[in-house]
Design an enzyme around this catalytic site. Structure first.
Site, PDB file in Angstrom:
ATOM      1  N   ALA A   1       0.812  -1.411   0.083  1.00 52.03           N
ATOM      2  CA  ALA A   1       0.004   0.179   0.128  1.00 52.03           C
ATOM      3  C   ALA A   1       1.059   1.152  -0.014  1.00 52.03           C
ATOM      4  O   ALA A   1       1.278   1.934   1.058  1.00 52.03           O
ATOM      5  CB  ALA A   1      -0.934  -0.102   1.105  1.00 52.03           C
TER       6      ALA A   1
ATOM      7  N   PRO B   1       1.576   7.856  -0.504  1.00 53.69           N
ATOM      8  CA  PRO B   1       2.036   8.737  -1.530  1.00 53.69           C
ATOM      9  C   PRO B   1       3.592   8.317  -1.848  1.00 53.69           C
ATOM     10  O   PRO B   1       3.791   9.167  -2.855  1.00 53.69           O
ATOM     11  CB  PRO B   1       1.871  10.235  -0.879  1.00 53.69           C
ATOM     12  CG  PRO B   1       2.014   9.917   0.550  1.00 53.69           C
ATOM     13  CD  PRO B   1       1.286   8.482   0.737  1.00 53.69           C
TER      14      PRO B   1
ATOM     15  N   SER C   1       6.254   7.613   0.397  1.00 54.09           N
ATOM     16  CA  SER C   1       7.361   8.014   1.893  1.00 54.09           C
ATOM     17  C   SER C   1       8.259   6.703   1.777  1.00 54.09           C
ATOM     18  O   SER C   1       9.247   6.724   2.043  1.00 54.09           O
ATOM     19  CB  SER C   1       6.697   8.497   2.780  1.00 54.09           C
ATOM     20  OG  SER C   1       5.771   7.730   3.587  1.00 54.09           O
ATOM     21  N   LYS C   2       7.403   5.640   2.008  1.00 54.99           N
ATOM     22  CA  LYS C   2       8.060   4.315   2.519  1.00 54.99           C
ATOM     23  C   LYS C   2       8.900   3.772   0.972  1.00 54.99           C
ATOM     24  O   LYS C   2       9.929   3.123   1.297  1.00 54.99           O
ATOM     25  CB  LYS C   2       7.352   3.396   2.872  1.00 54.99           C
ATOM     26  CG  LYS C   2       6.661   4.074   4.307  1.00 54.99           C
ATOM     27  CD  LYS C   2       5.817   3.048   5.064  1.00 54.99           C
ATOM     28  CE  LYS C   2       4.924   3.822   6.031  1.00 54.99           C
ATOM     29  NZ  LYS C   2       4.188   4.938   5.873  1.00 54.99           N
TER      30      LYS C   2
ATOM     31  N   GLU D   1      -0.732   0.355  -5.310  1.00 56.21           N
ATOM     32  CA  GLU D   1      -1.659   1.177  -4.839  1.00 56.21           C
ATOM     33  C   GLU D   1      -2.861   0.783  -5.183  1.00 56.21           C
ATOM     34  O   GLU D   1      -3.263   1.009  -6.343  1.00 56.21           O
ATOM     35  CB  GLU D   1      -1.218   2.771  -4.969  1.00 56.21           C
ATOM     36  CG  GLU D   1      -2.088   3.683  -4.344  1.00 56.21           C
ATOM     37  CD  GLU D   1      -2.518   3.484  -3.038  1.00 56.21           C
ATOM     38  OE1 GLU D   1      -3.691   3.774  -2.628  1.00 56.21           O
ATOM     39  OE2 GLU D   1      -1.490   3.292  -2.104  1.00 56.21           O
TER      40      GLU D   1
ATOM     41  N   ASP E   1      -6.088  -4.373  -5.949  1.00 59.68           N
ATOM     42  CA  ASP E   1      -6.467  -4.724  -4.368  1.00 59.68           C
ATOM     43  C   ASP E   1      -5.342  -5.533  -3.871  1.00 59.68           C
ATOM     44  O   ASP E   1      -4.839  -6.772  -4.519  1.00 59.68           O
ATOM     45  CB  ASP E   1      -7.703  -5.331  -4.451  1.00 59.68           C
ATOM     46  CG  ASP E   1      -8.208  -5.653  -3.067  1.00 59.68           C
ATOM     47  OD1 ASP E   1      -7.229  -6.279  -2.005  1.00 59.68           O
ATOM     48  OD2 ASP E   1      -9.372  -5.727  -2.474  1.00 59.68           O
TER      49      ASP E   1
ATOM     50  N   CYS F   1      -0.907   3.059  11.452  1.00 55.32           N
ATOM     51  CA  CYS F   1      -0.934   4.391  12.044  1.00 55.32           C
ATOM     52  C   CYS F   1      -2.014   4.375  13.048  1.00 55.32           C
ATOM     53  O   CYS F   1      -2.813   5.487  13.198  1.00 55.32           O
ATOM     54  CB  CYS F   1      -0.901   5.615  11.135  1.00 55.32           C
ATOM     55  SG  CYS F   1      -2.114   5.691  10.133  1.00 55.32           S
TER      56      CYS F   1
END
Length: 479
Positions: A125, A128, A130-131, A149, A176, A247
């Protein structure tokens, strides 16, 4: 920092009281949630070393505090945030750093802990980005990353961030995440599943994050997370590492998901403790060896990270029923590839054996070799980097290739002044006081490639992509 009012449902507070270890203060938790989140950035070491970045930004008066779990991560305080947003600084525009919340740097730190050096990685996933960009930096643009994504609208943002950071070893997919276990079984050395979650840890950034919260929705989300981690575990090779993160703060979406996986595959799941990940990690350590980060512990977002190893193979899933379709690219023959490589080197574009040339009609692309095993198994939204388009007079080199491959020390490199660089980012042609000699010019600023230009007389014709053009106040302070 000023307080801000966070909305807390009563049932959420009850759940947090039960979930929080006795070593932590519930009052400290509430107080931390009311404080706005500290800004943080991660230096993009594909572009610049941490030492050089600190030297470059030293005149700005930024206060940079190291983040314990990420050598290239810093909390940042600056006086001119209102006057000049961080995203409009020259260093951000050229990909020297990524604006990333400190706790979200934890999963990638866990993925590469203890000398783990995976060659093929999946970020389930990814938007945007970052990882994904952090993983690419840790891999030094070697190997291959499949960045997936599910949200179509976020794939474009993901690609923009990958391109800005000069990343060449990524393939993008739009699926998915539950399809991968069946589609690409045991294909990855490491997988990051930063799972969709209820977002209980982000209230410092979004005071209304819990407006639609309910215990029932947590259970529904956890059911999806179990399906996602099961799929990811099937896609992981035996001996590989899976990092699961969220998160959010409740046990249902965190510890319980990982324990469910271990109960489902008791002989194949090994939890790898994270207590030694960084100095002070034990403050967030659970009895299972996971990190359950409440916001008051490190003054960051609430977060959860688990690391596990797949110790043996598990039964494969039935093959997916969808059709991948024909792959529209073909490899470039060696002789022609040599000619293309020579022409590219003439404008400062070079690449190593991790990338291979492919062609589609008049388009030339560079794909990471490590992704070729997935061709025919999944449909790609975008793969590698577009190098050039061929035309009668030669090649039209692409902006994303310049950002990923160009050397600023090339003989055709031309360094812009701050005012000229700002004009460049606004999409305008540049009129330097002393025009370069070459017709094809590698434009640099702060010794970083920022594009290619054609010299027409005393003018440098701007080729900066229209969709990246910036308005408003930029780094010289002019609007």
């Amino acid at each position: 920092m000023a307080q801000h009012t966070v909305y807390f449902p009563d049932a959420f507070l009850t759940q947090m009281r039960e979930a929080m270890p006795s070593t932590l203060s519930f009052d400290d938790f509430l107080a931390a949630c009311q404080r706005p989140l500290r800004r943080s950035i991660r230096v993009n070491t594909l572009k610049i070393s941490v030492a050089d970045f600190l030297q470059l930004t030293a005149p700005y008066g930024w206060t940079l505090t190291p983040i314990p779990w990420c050598e290239e991560g810093f909390w940042i305080e600056r006086d001119d945030e209102d006057a000049l947003p961080l995203g409009s600084t020259a260093e951000h525009l050229s990909g020297l750093f990524y604006i990333q919340e400190a706790s979200s740097m934890l999963p990638v730190a866990a993925l590469f802990a203890d000398g783990n050096a995976p060659q093929r990685v999946m970020d389930v996933a990814a938007a945007p980005g970052s990882k994904t960009t952090q993983i690419a930096a840790r891999m030094n643009n070697e190997g291959a990353i499949l960045a997936n994504e599910f949200s179509a609208s976020r794939v474009k943002v993901l690609h923009a961030n990958i391109s800005r950071c000069g990343i060449s070893n990524v393939a993008l997919t739009h699926f998915d995440g539950r399809v991968f276990g069946a589609a690409v079984p045991e294909m990855f050395d490491a997988i990051l599943l930063d799972a969709p979650c209820s977002g209980e840890g982000v209230v410092r950034k979004d005071p209304d994050a819990l407006k639609n919260w309910s215990p029932e929705s947590n259970q529904e989300i956890a059911a999806t997370q179990r399906e996602l981690i099961d799929s990811a575990f099937h896609a992981l090779r035996p001996g590989g590492t899976l990092v699961y993160s969220t998160c959010t703060l409740n046990r249902e979406e965190n510890e319980a998901v990982c324990l469910w996986l271990k109960e489902t595959y008791p002989d194949a799941v090994e939890f790898l403790p994270l207590g030694d990940l960084f100095p002070g990690a034990n403050k967030a350590l659970t009895e299972e060896g996971f990190l359950h980060v409440f916001p008051q512990i490190y003054d960051c977002e609430g977060f959860f990270v688990a690391r596990l190893r797949k110790t043996q193979a598990i039964p494969v899933l039935p093959a997916p029923k969808y059709k991948v379709g024909n792959f529209p690219f073909s490899p470039v023959k060696d002789r022609e590839a040599g000619q293309i490589r020579q022409a590219a080197a003439g404008v400062g574009l070079n690449w190593d054996g991790n990338l291979r040339l492919w062609q589609r009609d008049k388009e030339l692309w560079l794909f990471p070799v490590g992704i070729e095993a997935l061709i025919g198994k999944v449909r790609f939204s975008r793969l590698g980097i577009k190098l050039a388009e061929t035309h009668n007079k030669g090649y039209r080199w692409q902006h994303e290739a310049v950002i990923a491959l160009a050397s600023p020390d090339n003989v055709n490199a031309f360094e812009l002044t701050p005012q000229e660089a700002e004009e460049w980012y606004r999409g305008r042609d540049v009129y330097p006081q002393a025009a370069p000699v070459a017709d094809d010019v590698l434009v640099t600023f702060q010794h970083q490639p920022i594009g290619l230009a054609k010299r027409i007389g005393s003018r440098l014709k701007n080729s900066y992509p229209r969709e990246l053009v910036r308005d408003g106040k930029l780094f010289t302070g002019n609007a």
